[in-house]
Enzyme design. Structure first.
Site, PDB file in Angstrom:
ATOM      1  N   LYS A 180       0.864  -1.183   0.000  1.00 57.47           N
ATOM      2  CA  LYS A 180       0.000   0.000   0.000  1.00 57.47           C
ATOM      3  C   LYS A 180       0.907   1.241   0.000  1.00 57.47           C
ATOM      4  O   LYS A 180       1.602   1.517   0.966  1.00 57.47           O
ATOM      5  CB  LYS A 180      -0.906  -0.016   1.244  1.00 57.47           C
ATOM      6  N   GLY A 233       7.427   5.884   7.611  1.00 60.04           N
ATOM      7  CA  GLY A 233       6.532   7.038   7.614  1.00 60.04           C
ATOM      8  C   GLY A 233       6.638   7.774   8.928  1.00 60.04           C
ATOM      9  O   GLY A 233       7.685   7.744   9.585  1.00 60.04           O
ATOM     10  N   GLY A 238       3.332   5.158  12.782  1.00 60.09           N
ATOM     11  CA  GLY A 238       4.186   4.073  13.261  1.00 60.09           C
ATOM     12  C   GLY A 238       3.677   3.477  14.567  1.00 60.09           C
ATOM     13  O   GLY A 238       3.662   2.264  14.759  1.00 60.09           O
ATOM     14  N   GLU A 255      10.424   2.489  10.345  1.00 62.72           N
ATOM     15  CA  GLU A 255      11.442   3.521  10.128  1.00 62.72           C
ATOM     16  C   GLU A 255      10.704   4.847  10.083  1.00 62.72           C
ATOM     17  O   GLU A 255       9.810   5.032   9.247  1.00 62.72           O
ATOM     18  CB  GLU A 255      12.203   3.283   8.817  1.00 62.72           C
ATOM     19  N   GLU A 390      10.431  17.477  13.766  1.00 65.26           N
ATOM     20  CA  GLU A 390      10.757  17.246  12.360  1.00 65.26           C
ATOM     21  C   GLU A 390       9.879  18.138  11.486  1.00 65.26           C
ATOM     22  O   GLU A 390       8.656  18.065  11.550  1.00 65.26           O
ATOM     23  CB  GLU A 390      10.511  15.774  12.003  1.00 65.26           C
TER      24      GLU A 390
HETATM   25  P1  NAP Z   1       2.666   8.976   7.044  1.00 65.78           P
HETATM   26  O1  NAP Z   1       1.636   9.990   7.035  1.00 65.78           O
HETATM   27  O2  NAP Z   1       2.970   8.255   8.299  1.00 65.78           O
HETATM   28  O3  NAP Z   1       2.259   7.919   5.925  1.00 65.78           O
HETATM   29  C1  NAP Z   1       3.043   6.781   5.642  1.00 65.78           C
HETATM   30  C2  NAP Z   1       2.159   5.697   5.062  1.00 65.78           C
HETATM   31  O4  NAP Z   1       1.239   5.231   6.045  1.00 65.78           O
HETATM   32  C3  NAP Z   1       1.298   6.156   3.885  1.00 65.78           C
HETATM   33  O5  NAP Z   1       1.238   5.114   2.948  1.00 65.78           O
HETATM   34  C4  NAP Z   1      -0.039   6.387   4.542  1.00 65.78           C
HETATM   35  O6  NAP Z   1      -1.126   6.320   3.631  1.00 65.78           O
HETATM   36  C5  NAP Z   1      -0.066   5.240   5.523  1.00 65.78           C
HETATM   37  N1  NAP Z   1      -1.033   5.388   6.623  1.00 65.78           N
HETATM   38  C6  NAP Z   1      -1.624   6.517   7.097  1.00 65.78           C
HETATM   39  N2  NAP Z   1      -2.458   6.220   8.129  1.00 65.78           N
HETATM   40  C7  NAP Z   1      -2.384   4.884   8.323  1.00 65.78           C
HETATM   41  C8  NAP Z   1      -2.996   3.981   9.246  1.00 65.78           C
HETATM   42  N3  NAP Z   1      -3.860   4.384  10.168  1.00 65.78           N
HETATM   43  N4  NAP Z   1      -2.676   2.677   9.154  1.00 65.78           N
HETATM   44  C9  NAP Z   1      -1.790   2.229   8.236  1.00 65.78           C
HETATM   45  N5  NAP Z   1      -1.197   3.039   7.326  1.00 65.78           N
HETATM   46  C10 NAP Z   1      -1.487   4.343   7.375  1.00 65.78           C
HETATM   47  O7  NAP Z   1       4.068   9.551   6.533  1.00 65.78           O
HETATM   48  P2  NAP Z   1       4.346  10.416   5.216  1.00 65.78           P
HETATM   49  O8  NAP Z   1       3.815  11.785   5.468  1.00 65.78           O
HETATM   50  O9  NAP Z   1       3.925   9.686   4.006  1.00 65.78           O
HETATM   51  O10 NAP Z   1       5.951  10.430   5.184  1.00 65.78           O
HETATM   52  C11 NAP Z   1       6.728  11.345   5.887  1.00 65.78           C
HETATM   53  C12 NAP Z   1       7.332  10.710   7.120  1.00 65.78           C
HETATM   54  O11 NAP Z   1       8.072   9.555   6.759  1.00 65.78           O
HETATM   55  C13 NAP Z   1       8.322  11.597   7.821  1.00 65.78           C
HETATM   56  O12 NAP Z   1       8.122  11.555   9.210  1.00 65.78           O
HETATM   57  C14 NAP Z   1       9.681  10.984   7.478  1.00 65.78           C
HETATM   58  O13 NAP Z   1      10.694  11.231   8.394  1.00 65.78           O
HETATM   59  C15 NAP Z   1       9.343   9.557   7.396  1.00 65.78           C
HETATM   60  N6  NAP Z   1      10.339   8.839   6.603  1.00 65.78           N
HETATM   61  C16 NAP Z   1      11.218   8.013   7.246  1.00 65.78           C
HETATM   62  C17 NAP Z   1      12.182   7.321   6.545  1.00 65.78           C
HETATM   63  C18 NAP Z   1      13.132   6.401   7.248  1.00 65.78           C
HETATM   64  O14 NAP Z   1      13.649   5.506   6.616  1.00 65.78           O
HETATM   65  N7  NAP Z   1      13.368   6.560   8.532  1.00 65.78           N
HETATM   66  C19 NAP Z   1      12.242   7.453   5.158  1.00 65.78           C
HETATM   67  C20 NAP Z   1      11.349   8.304   4.530  1.00 65.78           C
HETATM   68  C21 NAP Z   1      10.386   8.977   5.269  1.00 65.78           C
HETATM   69  P3  NAP Z   1      -1.739   7.669   2.963  1.00 65.78           P
HETATM   70  O15 NAP Z   1      -0.662   8.246   2.129  1.00 65.78           O
HETATM   71  O16 NAP Z   1      -2.864   7.166   2.163  1.00 65.78           O
HETATM   72  O17 NAP Z   1      -2.132   8.548   4.095  1.00 65.78           O
END
Ligand code: NAP
Ligand code: MG
Length: 488
Positions: A180, A233, A238, A255, A390
């Site tokens: 997903k 994410g 997480g 992560e 962040e």
């Molecule tokens: P996010 O809002 O947490 O979304 C990540 C994924 O989770 C998306 O596919 C999202 O779907 C899905 N999601 C949302 N709500 C969910 C739920 N209740 N249950 C299961 N899945 C759900 O993060 P983002 O805004 O896409 O990414 C930015 C974040 O990622 C930042 O905090 C960044 O630091 C982190 N990041 C970390 C790394 C690493 O390796 N440490 C690498 C890259 C990014 P939708 O898009 O449909 O909402």
């Protein structure tokens, strides 16, 4: 073989078929360079669609496991070749959909090809060890076996590389996958999945389903047929993943965010340090989890460093990442754009001084996009929100330290621990840094961003569950160990 047509609606991929969702509803993926440009339509899938995807993966898992690691690796070589052939198209889609510049998008896609080839090669590497038994007539060894069905949930900032660095090891070690993607970058993800589809994987081995995090994402992590979940994410999501997975006792890997520091000591090569801070802080518009967002400088060289940094930052050309000569694209979405603007206001209110950038670009080509110039804050106190939270945007906080010890203490003063750098020419200082810094990625005389696919990747503290991705480390997560004892 199913391939994507030129139509702009991107479907789910379940059991080797590109299918509409049962809702028949779609959402637009828009370009951050021009919010009126639709990059593609993606399906808002339902729980019913998810059932089909998970059940396809569940039914495929036994035959895929039995196929053998070397044979599974062969499929990944094919996927790599197909991705390489489609590199230009996928990179252009990536730039249009999330805004990073075309050279960065091409670099990311080429990275995807290399990751696939690395894990294809894993097909021929060992999956266990022989351990001497205390019984001289017995043979004892470990054999790594797949988890089963693995859920893959990814963010929008690396929509090619992150899904591949999760799916390639999951598959080669014998798991089937339900993927997903982030909604913001789902068209790019669909094109990546199409490369797997064209490689002719057996039915049900890789399933792709788009839709909201709260319906499809949540449904996936809660699904009883899931045997493992890998997530990259935000910490907020997480935490939800962790709760659901630990309640059912399945393996999970998170992560998450970072607030990565870079320390500049008084003996550092300041020109090299400026270059690294700019690259680490502002490439990809600061939207890398490993981006440098706190720059901690020893007081003796603080003013000189600051002057050089501001001078170079002001030269950065912001604009449409498809155009040549553009160094930094827009924020990836309206919500990221608003977050960055919000933190710039907070920084000012907290008493930090905005000494470069932070301006929203206006005028014809900018009005419909989410453009902001790279920002530097001076006089930042390590406890301010802009030094703790962040931002995930092109904002750097400059912090003054009296000495190395204080600098390291400030660097560690956050809940995160993903990546950290130091610029120094003093061996004692760098050894001290390696020992004392709380980060999974420790970088000396190099920017905080930057990953090598053959080395372990992951963070400490609030950045990660402590497991590692990429390189050989991935095997640890995607497999379970059987200890086998054979009495002769
Ligand atoms: P996010 O809002 O947490 O979304 C990540 C994924 O989770 C998306 O596919 C999202 O779907 C899905 N999601 C949302 N709500 C969910 C739920 N209740 N249950 C299961 N899945 C759900 O993060 P983002 O805004 O896409 O990414 C930015 C974040 O990622 C930042 O905090 C960044 O630091 C982190 N990041 C970390 C790394 C690493 O390796 N440490 C690498 C890259 C990014 P939708 O898009 O449909 O909402
Ligand atoms: Mg978008």
């Amino acid at each position: 073989m199913q391939t994507l047509s030129k139509e702009t609606t991107y479907k789910n991929f379940i059991n080797n078929q590109w299918v509409d969702s049962s809702s028949q509803e779609t959402v637009k993926s828009i370009s951050p360079m021009n919010k009126e440009e639709v990059v593609g339509l993606i399906h808002s899938s339902t729980k019913e669609d998810l059932e089909q995807a998970v059940s396809a993966a569940d039914q495929a898992k036994k035959a895929w496991r039995k196929l053998g690691q070397a044979q599974r690796g062969q499929y990944l070589y094919k996927v790599a070749d197909i991705l390489e052939k489609n590199l230009d198209d996928i990179a252009e889609t990536l730039t249009k959909e999330m805004g990073k510049t075309l050279p960065e998008a091409k670099g990311e896609t080429a990275r995807g090809v290399a990751i696939l080839r690395y894990y294809a090669g894993e097909g021929m590497r060992k999956n266990g060890d022989v351990i001497p038994s205390s019984d001289k007539d017995a043979l004892m060894f470990t054999k790594r076996t797949p988890l089963g069905v693995v859920g893959v949930i990814t963010p929008w900032n690396f929509p090619v590389a992150i899904p591949i660095w999760k799916m390639a090891p999951a598959l080669v070690y014998g798991n089937t996958v339900v993927f997903k993607p982030a909604t913001e970058a789902a068209v790019t993800a669909a094109k990546v999945v199409d490369c797997f589809a064209q490689a002719g994987l057996p039915e049900g081995v890789l399933n792709f389903i788009t839709g909201s995090g709260s319906v499809v994402g949540q449904g996936l992590i809660d699904h009883p047929l899931l045997n493992g979940i890998t997530f990259t994410g935000s910490e907020t999501v997480g935490e939800i993943v962790a709760k659901s997975a630990s309640a059912r006792g399945i393996k999970y890997q998170l992560e998450m965010g970072g607030k990565n520091p870079i320390i500049i000591t008084k003996d550092a090569d300041l020109n090299a340090a400026v270059e690294a801070v700019i690259s680490g802080g502002f490439r990809s518009t600061g939207q890398k989890c490993t981006a440098s967002s706190r720059v901690i400088v020893e007081s003796e060289v603080y003013d000189e460093f600051k002057e050089k940094l501001v001078q170079e930052t002001e030269k950065i050309k912001v604009g449409n990442g498809l155009q040549e000569g553009i160094w930094m694209g827009p924020c990836a979405s309206e919500s990221q754009f608003n977050t960055v603007k919000h933190y710039i206001e907070i920084g000012k209110k907290e008493g930090a001084e905005l000494i470069a950038g932070g301006d929203v670009l206006t005028g014809e080509e900018f009005d419909k996009g989410f453009y902001i110039t790279p920002a530097i804050f001076d006089n930042v106190n390590p406890d301010m929100a802009i030094a703790q939270e962040e931002i995930f945007g092109p904002v750097i906080a400059l912090i003054k330290a009296e000495n190395l010890e204080e600098a390291i203490e400030m660097a560690n003063n956050t809940k995160y621990g993903l990546s950290a750098s130091i610029f120094t020419t003093n061996i004692g200082s760098l050894l001290e840094f390696i020992d004392e810094i709380e980060a999974g990625l420790v970088r000396i005389n190099a920017e905080s961003a930057g990953v090598e696919l053959q080395a372990p990747f992951g963070g400490m503290k609030g950045s990660s569950t402590g497991s590692r991705e990429q390189g050989e480390a991935a095997q640890e997560f995607y497999t379970s160990i059987k200890t086998v004892f054979i009495k002769g």
